[in-house]
Design a protein around this motif. Structure first.
Motif, PDB file in Angstrom:
ATOM      1  N   PRO A 182       1.947 -17.506 -67.786  1.00 35.23           N
ATOM      2  CA  PRO A 182       2.479 -18.137 -69.002  1.00 35.23           C
ATOM      3  C   PRO A 182       3.946 -18.527 -68.891  1.00 35.23           C
ATOM      4  CG  PRO A 182       1.149 -16.219 -69.563  1.00 35.23           C
ATOM      5  CD  PRO A 182       1.327 -16.201 -68.075  1.00 35.23           C
ATOM      6  N   ILE A 183       4.729 -17.755 -68.127  1.00 37.61           N
ATOM      7  CA  ILE A 183       6.140 -18.098 -67.931  1.00 37.61           C
ATOM      8  C   ILE A 183       6.259 -19.396 -67.149  1.00 37.61           C
ATOM      9  CG2 ILE A 183       8.302 -17.345 -66.857  1.00 37.61           C
ATOM     10  CD1 ILE A 183       7.441 -14.463 -67.389  1.00 37.61           C
ATOM     11  N   VAL A 184       5.444 -19.531 -66.101  1.00 39.82           N
ATOM     12  CA  VAL A 184       5.448 -20.770 -65.316  1.00 39.82           C
ATOM     13  C   VAL A 184       5.058 -21.959 -66.183  1.00 39.82           C
ATOM     14  CG1 VAL A 184       4.348 -21.977 -63.384  1.00 39.82           C
ATOM     15  CG2 VAL A 184       4.981 -19.566 -63.148  1.00 39.82           C
ATOM     16  N   LEU A 185       4.028 -21.789 -67.002  1.00 41.98           N
ATOM     17  CA  LEU A 185       3.579 -22.875 -67.877  1.00 41.98           C
ATOM     18  C   LEU A 185       4.646 -23.235 -68.905  1.00 41.98           C
ATOM     19  CD1 LEU A 185      -0.116 -21.742 -68.474  1.00 41.98           C
ATOM     20  CD2 LEU A 185       0.670 -23.630 -67.031  1.00 41.98           C
ATOM     21  N   ALA A 186       5.274 -22.223 -69.495  1.00 40.17           N
ATOM     22  CA  ALA A 186       6.303 -22.475 -70.502  1.00 40.17           C
ATOM     23  C   ALA A 186       7.508 -23.185 -69.888  1.00 40.17           C
ATOM     24  CB  ALA A 186       6.732 -21.155 -71.152  1.00 40.17           C
ATOM     25  N   TYR A 187       7.921 -22.735 -68.708  1.00 42.92           N
ATOM     26  CA  TYR A 187       9.067 -23.366 -68.053  1.00 42.92           C
ATOM     27  C   TYR A 187       8.745 -24.806 -67.681  1.00 42.92           C
ATOM     28  CZ  TYR A 187      12.583 -24.481 -64.569  1.00 42.92           C
ATOM     29  OH  TYR A 187      13.578 -25.090 -63.863  1.00 42.92           O
ATOM     30  N   THR A 188       7.525 -25.037 -67.184  1.00 44.54           N
ATOM     31  CA  THR A 188       7.128 -26.401 -66.823  1.00 44.54           C
ATOM     32  C   THR A 188       7.154 -27.310 -68.041  1.00 44.54           C
ATOM     33  OG1 THR A 188       5.724 -25.566 -65.033  1.00 44.54           O
ATOM     34  CG2 THR A 188       5.280 -27.803 -65.834  1.00 44.54           C
ATOM     35  N   PHE A 191       8.921 -26.908 -70.729  1.00 45.57           N
ATOM     36  CA  PHE A 191      10.320 -27.080 -71.132  1.00 45.57           C
ATOM     37  C   PHE A 191      11.008 -28.146 -70.284  1.00 45.57           C
ATOM     38  CE2 PHE A 191      14.767 -25.905 -70.251  1.00 45.57           C
ATOM     39  CZ  PHE A 191      15.306 -26.044 -71.527  1.00 45.57           C
ATOM     40  N   VAL A 192      10.783 -28.103 -68.966  1.00 50.83           N
ATOM     41  CA  VAL A 192      11.416 -29.067 -68.072  1.00 50.83           C
ATOM     42  C   VAL A 192      10.962 -30.486 -68.388  1.00 50.83           C
ATOM     43  CG1 VAL A 192      11.533 -29.853 -65.678  1.00 50.83           C
ATOM     44  CG2 VAL A 192      11.830 -27.436 -66.208  1.00 50.83           C
ATOM     45  N   PHE A 193       9.671 -30.673 -68.581  1.00 59.69           N
ATOM     46  CA  PHE A 193       9.176 -32.016 -68.879  1.00 59.69           C
ATOM     47  C   PHE A 193       9.653 -32.490 -70.254  1.00 59.69           C
ATOM     48  CE2 PHE A 193       6.530 -31.339 -65.247  1.00 59.69           C
ATOM     49  CZ  PHE A 193       6.216 -32.600 -64.789  1.00 59.69           C
ATOM     50  N   ARG A 194       9.837 -31.562 -71.169  1.00 60.61           N
ATOM     51  CA  ARG A 194      10.372 -31.923 -72.476  1.00 60.61           C
ATOM     52  C   ARG A 194      11.817 -32.401 -72.361  1.00 60.61           C
ATOM     53  NH1 ARG A 194       9.616 -33.722 -77.647  1.00 60.61           N
ATOM     54  NH2 ARG A 194      11.234 -32.899 -79.026  1.00 60.61           N
ATOM     55  N   VAL A 195      12.616 -31.675 -71.609  1.00 56.12           N
ATOM     56  CA  VAL A 195      14.030 -32.031 -71.449  1.00 56.12           C
ATOM     57  C   VAL A 195      14.183 -33.351 -70.693  1.00 56.12           C
ATOM     58  CG1 VAL A 195      16.195 -31.342 -70.324  1.00 56.12           C
ATOM     59  CG2 VAL A 195      14.850 -29.657 -71.582  1.00 56.12           C
TER      60      VAL A 195
END
Length: 383
Positions: A353-359, A361-365
């Motif tokens: 879930p951390i990997v998914l959340a970070y991914t 977040f990055v695509f959002r930014v």
């Protein structure tokens, strides 16, 4: 130690996890492989090529996490499969790694010198770093479906008896390689169309319409080949789903049409090949009507369906042996211990879930399009 999850269930969970990680890699890293393959096709000038590179540049390295996770999962959960694959596919894997190494070097060094010959050389290197892995991964899947020439002796040592890279480049293996190449190139085209404007986006839309249709054609041909002439592997007799990891305690038969039997037993599984075909058809339509965002979703669905089709067809086999069928590796007899699978499951449920959340977040930014004006205004700071 009392482990709260049955060994059989853990093996099934890790089979599903392996599929999820491979699909995640194909979706997340597949679009930058596809974009690199199209680099010299959809982009004609240096500025246009930099638009493509900077569309994928901020995210491609993070996407590699899925490749590392997939390789790590095979190593830890299915060590026999890992050992056999890296023995049998060693030269192919080396070729993939060699071309993948060109990617970070190409991204970092291409813009260091303004000489057109310098940049053109790195463009070709990036092209190879996209095309070769996309093709070889599919070739490997095609050879898995046919069976890999290995034995296992009484000391549980894997003895690979193949002749090397050119043996893998057989007609069916090459067909599967082309399926993979068309699928990932179309996925990359859709992403470029989504992230760029102007002539680059126009050319990417054309590629995003053609390659998914090519994927449909090749995927259908591969399916017909399997249905009409490619034998599959079947377990004979009772199999202990929670038994020790010893491939030699079972019997395996080679049966024509066996790779389609799971669809007869569980008709709902037909959703996998349907998703593979329908996803690509919808992708082509959505790209033509200039809906690249939705097209990216349907392209991801096509990737999911294509890879899931292979997994469902081969279940419970992970790596069949063409020369000693009883040595074939299945999810029931080639896994790590129950304790290892359970500890890894806990770690995965914590960190995935951390990997998914970070991914996310990055695509959002990094949302938004890459334009020619942005390249010119930030010439020294971008790829």
């Amino acid at each position: 130690m009392n482990i709260p999850v049955d060994y059989e269930i853990l093996r099934l969970i890790w089979w599903l996890f392996l599929g999820i990680l491979l699909i995640g890699f194909a979706i997340m890293d597949g679009f930058d492989l596809g974009a690199a393959t199209l680099l010299r096709t959809v982009a004609r000038t240096d500025n246009e090529r930099r638009q493509v590179l900077n569309a994928i540049g901020p995210v491609w390295e993070g996407n590699q996490v899925w490749l590392i996770l997939g390789g790590g999962a095979i190593f830890a959960a299915w060590p026999a499969v890992y050992a056999t694959a890296f023995s049998g596919f060693y030269i192919a894997m080396f070729l993939v790694l060699a071309t993948l190494i060109l990617r970070p070097v190409g991204f970092e060094y291409r813009n260091k010198i303004a000489d057109p010959r310098w940049r053109t050389s790195w463009d070709w290197a990036l092209f190879a770093g996209g095309l070769v892995p996309s093709l070889v991964f599919g070739v490997a899947i095609g050879n898995l479906l046919q069976g890999v020439p290995f034995r296992i002796d009484t000391d549980m040592r894997v003895l690979y008896e193949g002749s090397g890279l050119f043996e893998l480049l057989n007609p069916f293996g090459l067909l599967c390689g082309l399926v993979s190449l068309a699928m990932l190139t179309g996925h990359g085209a859709v992403f470029v169309a989504l992230k760029t404007v102007g002539p680059v986006a126009d050319r990417a839309r054309l590629a995003g319409a053609l390659f998914p249709l090519l994927h449909v054609l090749l995927f259908t041909l591969a399916g017909l080949w399997i249905a009409k002439g490619l034998p599959g592997y079947a377990l004979v007799g009772a199999v202990a789903h929670d038994g020790p990891s010893n491939p030699l305690v079972k019997e395996v038969a080679i049966v024509p049409g066996q790779w389609l039997k799971n669809y007869e037993a569980w008709p709902l599984l037909k959703i996998a090949p349907i998703a593979g075909l329908a996803g690509s058809i919808l992708t082509a339509v959505l790209v033509v009507v200039k809906r690249p965002g939705l097209a990216f979703v349907t392209s991801a669905a096509a990737i999911f369906g294509t890879i899931a089709t292979v997994g469902v067809s081969m279940f419970p086999f992970l790596m069949p042996s063409s020369i000693e069928p009883k040595a074939s590796l299945t999810i029931w007899d080639s896994s790590s211990s129950q304790l290892t699978l359970f500890v890894m499951l806990c770690a995965t449920l914590l960190f995935l879930p951390i990997v998914l959340a970070y991914t996310a977040f990055v695509f959002r930014v990094l949302r938004g399009k890459m334009t020619a004006e942005a390249i010119e205004a930030n010439s020294t700071h971008l790829y």
